[in-house]
Design a protein around this motif. Structure first.
Motif, mmCIF file in Angstrom:
data_model
loop_
_atom_site.group_PDB
_atom_site.id
_atom_site.type_symbol
_atom_site.label_atom_id
_atom_site.label_comp_id
_atom_site.label_asym_id
_atom_site.label_seq_id
_atom_site.Cartn_x
_atom_site.Cartn_y
_atom_site.Cartn_z
ATOM 1 N N LEU A 97 11.279 6.829 -6.154
ATOM 2 C CA LEU A 97 10.139 6.718 -7.066
ATOM 3 C C LEU A 97 8.889 6.346 -6.270
ATOM 4 C CD1 LEU A 97 10.072 5.154 -10.554
ATOM 5 C CD2 LEU A 97 8.410 4.330 -8.885
ATOM 6 N N LEU A 98 7.777 6.969 -6.595
ATOM 7 C CA LEU A 98 6.477 6.629 -5.994
ATOM 8 C C LEU A 98 5.473 6.383 -7.104
ATOM 9 C CD1 LEU A 98 5.726 9.104 -3.031
ATOM 10 C CD2 LEU A 98 5.999 6.639 -2.883
ATOM 11 N N ASP A 99 4.650 5.338 -6.962
ATOM 12 C CA ASP A 99 3.555 5.173 -7.924
ATOM 13 C C ASP A 99 2.310 5.865 -7.374
ATOM 14 O OD1 ASP A 99 2.654 3.480 -5.942
ATOM 15 O OD2 ASP A 99 2.482 1.702 -7.210
ATOM 16 N N ARG A 100 1.217 5.756 -8.109
ATOM 17 C CA ARG A 100 -0.010 6.480 -7.734
ATOM 18 C C ARG A 100 -0.488 6.085 -6.335
ATOM 19 N NH1 ARG A 100 -4.184 9.132 -10.504
ATOM 20 N NH2 ARG A 100 -6.267 8.861 -9.638
ATOM 21 N N THR A 101 -0.470 4.776 -6.054
ATOM 22 C CA THR A 101 -0.915 4.307 -4.734
ATOM 23 C C THR A 101 -0.032 4.871 -3.633
ATOM 24 O OG1 THR A 101 -1.784 2.265 -5.679
ATOM 25 C CG2 THR A 101 -1.323 2.256 -3.322
ATOM 26 N N GLY A 102 1.290 4.812 -3.847
ATOM 27 C CA GLY A 102 2.226 5.335 -2.848
ATOM 28 C C GLY A 102 2.027 6.815 -2.597
ATOM 29 N N LEU A 103 1.774 7.567 -3.680
ATOM 30 C CA LEU A 103 1.563 9.015 -3.545
ATOM 31 C C LEU A 103 0.296 9.312 -2.744
ATOM 32 C CD1 LEU A 103 2.145 11.982 -4.201
ATOM 33 C CD2 LEU A 103 1.038 11.645 -6.406
ATOM 34 N N ILE A 104 -0.796 8.597 -3.073
ATOM 35 C CA ILE A 104 -2.059 8.821 -2.358
ATOM 36 C C ILE A 104 -1.905 8.466 -0.874
ATOM 37 C CG2 ILE A 104 -4.477 8.061 -2.159
ATOM 38 C CD1 ILE A 104 -4.502 7.797 -5.224
ATOM 39 N N LEU A 105 -1.170 7.398 -0.596
ATOM 40 C CA LEU A 105 -0.918 7.032 0.798
ATOM 41 C C LEU A 105 -0.131 8.122 1.522
ATOM 42 C CD1 LEU A 105 -0.076 3.234 0.481
ATOM 43 C CD2 LEU A 105 -1.881 4.208 1.899
ATOM 44 N N GLU A 106 0.854 8.712 0.834
ATOM 45 C CA GLU A 106 1.637 9.801 1.438
ATOM 46 C C GLU A 106 0.729 10.978 1.788
ATOM 47 O OE1 GLU A 106 4.822 10.245 2.272
ATOM 48 O OE2 GLU A 106 5.579 8.310 1.627
#
Length: 416
Positions: A97-106
């Motif tokens: 699972l990724l949240d919005r912050t994690g996705l943007i960092l990716e």
């Protein structure tokens, strides 16, 4: 990897965005990552967020069945998810699972190209990971390295991981200091160039890179994709009236930009802080164009860009509007002196916009008389190249020139 995108529409959140466009943006964010296939996307309406699992038990069960049936390996949640919620949901659903912050960092990690960009992303990712170590070890009593006979139990795994992250942060900050020092030398060198800097800013996917490419002929990555540009690109451009400028294309802004990234990318956006003119590019065809513009203004404020800094607005993507909407936008833009309706894709509206850029950058000019020896041909050529010579009279040993120039041009000439 097959992915499911969920946008929690939390009724108790007064700052929540309109669910439809927010979900579209989340899907576009997911599409910006290579090797991800979005197989389903849903808005999940909630009266309030549940502390431990975010969603209610019925919804969690329903989504579990969907994840199993569609063989989904990653769930992207468009919003903040606490470390505890993330751990619990991954356990319930049996997938990452990724949240919005994690996705943007990716995405940032995938796109950063310059040395500083890479380091800034690593720094932001470490500060994000440090808050989520609870996911890795549910048994906080787990210990290692203890010398029981001198002081009780050893450090817990979480303490060891935090220490490792803190050491990595310290190392990256040291590397960044060196990189930033190099950038400051480059910036100081640029300031000696007698050309004003024009920075293109705007919400991600507003068309900045397409506009940049049209004006410079550069091959900057320009795709219908969020965060297509991450590192600033700078090129010299000569405007139709002969004004020479340095044009800077910058990273796109986005609503709810993670705090770590605003801080981390401040240095990457130094070109905006130094700009003589800010050109705010808006996707005028987007249903939330006004809200996006507010997000950009807020982030510029966070970065320390004064509201009094000279700015013009470019209402881009006219080509995506139907005839009636296009005419309405054009009429609205015509009523304002600081707004220009354009299509960077087709070139429509470029001339008035460029004329406005030249006018905004045109500083007061003053007249002067210069006497040059015939041996100073290079200085004479420099003056003619900049179009500042009003009249010229040649004598036997010297040439007298009447010039009309700006203080910046005079300073550059004296430095020759």
């Amino acid at each position: 990897m097959r992915a499911l995108v969920l946008h929690p529409d939390i009724q108790s959140d007064r700052t929540r965005r309109e669910a439809g466009p927010a979900l579209e943006e989340a899907v576009a964010l997911a599409a910006a990552l290579p090797d991800l296939e979005v197989v389903d996307a849903q808005v999940v309406r909630l009266p309030r967020a549940q502390p431990g699992l975010l969603f209610g038990s019925g919804k969690i069960e329903e989504l579990h069945d969907l994840i199993e049936a569609m063989d989904i390996g990653l769930v992207l949640i468009d919003g903040p998810v606490t470390p505890v919620q993330q751990r619990n949901l991954e356990k319930e659903w049996g997938c990452k699972l990724l949240d919005r912050t994690g996705l943007i960092l990716e995405i940032f990690a995938d796109r950063a190209a310059t040395r500083e960009g890479v380091l800034q992303v690593e720094l932001a990712a470490l500060s994000y990971q440090r808050t989520r170590l609870v996911r890795a070890w549910t048994h906080l009593e787990r210990q290692r390295g203890g010398l029981g006979f001198v002081g009780g139990p050893g450090e817990t795994q979480i303490e060891a991981d935090r220490r490792a992250i803190d050491e990595a942060v310290t190392r990256i900050r040291r590397q960044l200091k060196k990189v930033v020092k190099t950038r400051s030398l480059h910036r100081a060198a640029r300031k000696k160039v007698p050309y004003p800097i024009v920075a293109l800013v705007g919400y991600t996917n507003a068309g900045k890179s397409t506009l940049f490419n049209r004006l410079t002929g550069a091959e900057v990555m320009a795709k219908d994709m969020l965060f297509a540009t991450l590192d600033p690109t700078m090129r010299a451009v000569t405007l139709p009236d002969g004004t020479e400028i340095i044009l800077s294309d910058t990273v796109g802004f986005i609503s709810d930009l993670p705090t770590q990234l605003v801080a981390a990318f401040r240095a990457t956006l130094e070109e905006v802080l130094d700009a003589d003119l800010i050109v705010h590019v808006r996707d005028i065809s987007h249903p939330e164009s006004a809200e996006q513009a507010q997000d950009v203004s807020a982030i510029l404020g966070d970065l320390g860009v004064s509201e009094t800094a000279p700015q013009i607005e470019v209402w881009n993507k006219l080509d995506r509007l139907d005839a009636a909407a296009r005419e309405a936008r054009q009429t609205e833009a015509d009523r304002r002196s600081d707004v220009f309706a354009t299509s960077a894709l087709t070139g429509e509206g470029m001339d008035p916009m460029l004329a406005a850029v030249a006018e905004a950058l045109s500083p007061p000019r003053h007249e002067a008389t210069l006497t040059l020896a015939h041996t100073e041909g290079r200085k004479r050529a420099w003056l003619f190249e900049r179009g500042v010579v009003e009249a010229e009279a040649s004598g036997e040993e010297e040439t007298v020139l009447s010039v009309r120039w700006t203080a910046r041009q005079e300073k550059a000439f004296r430095a020759l």
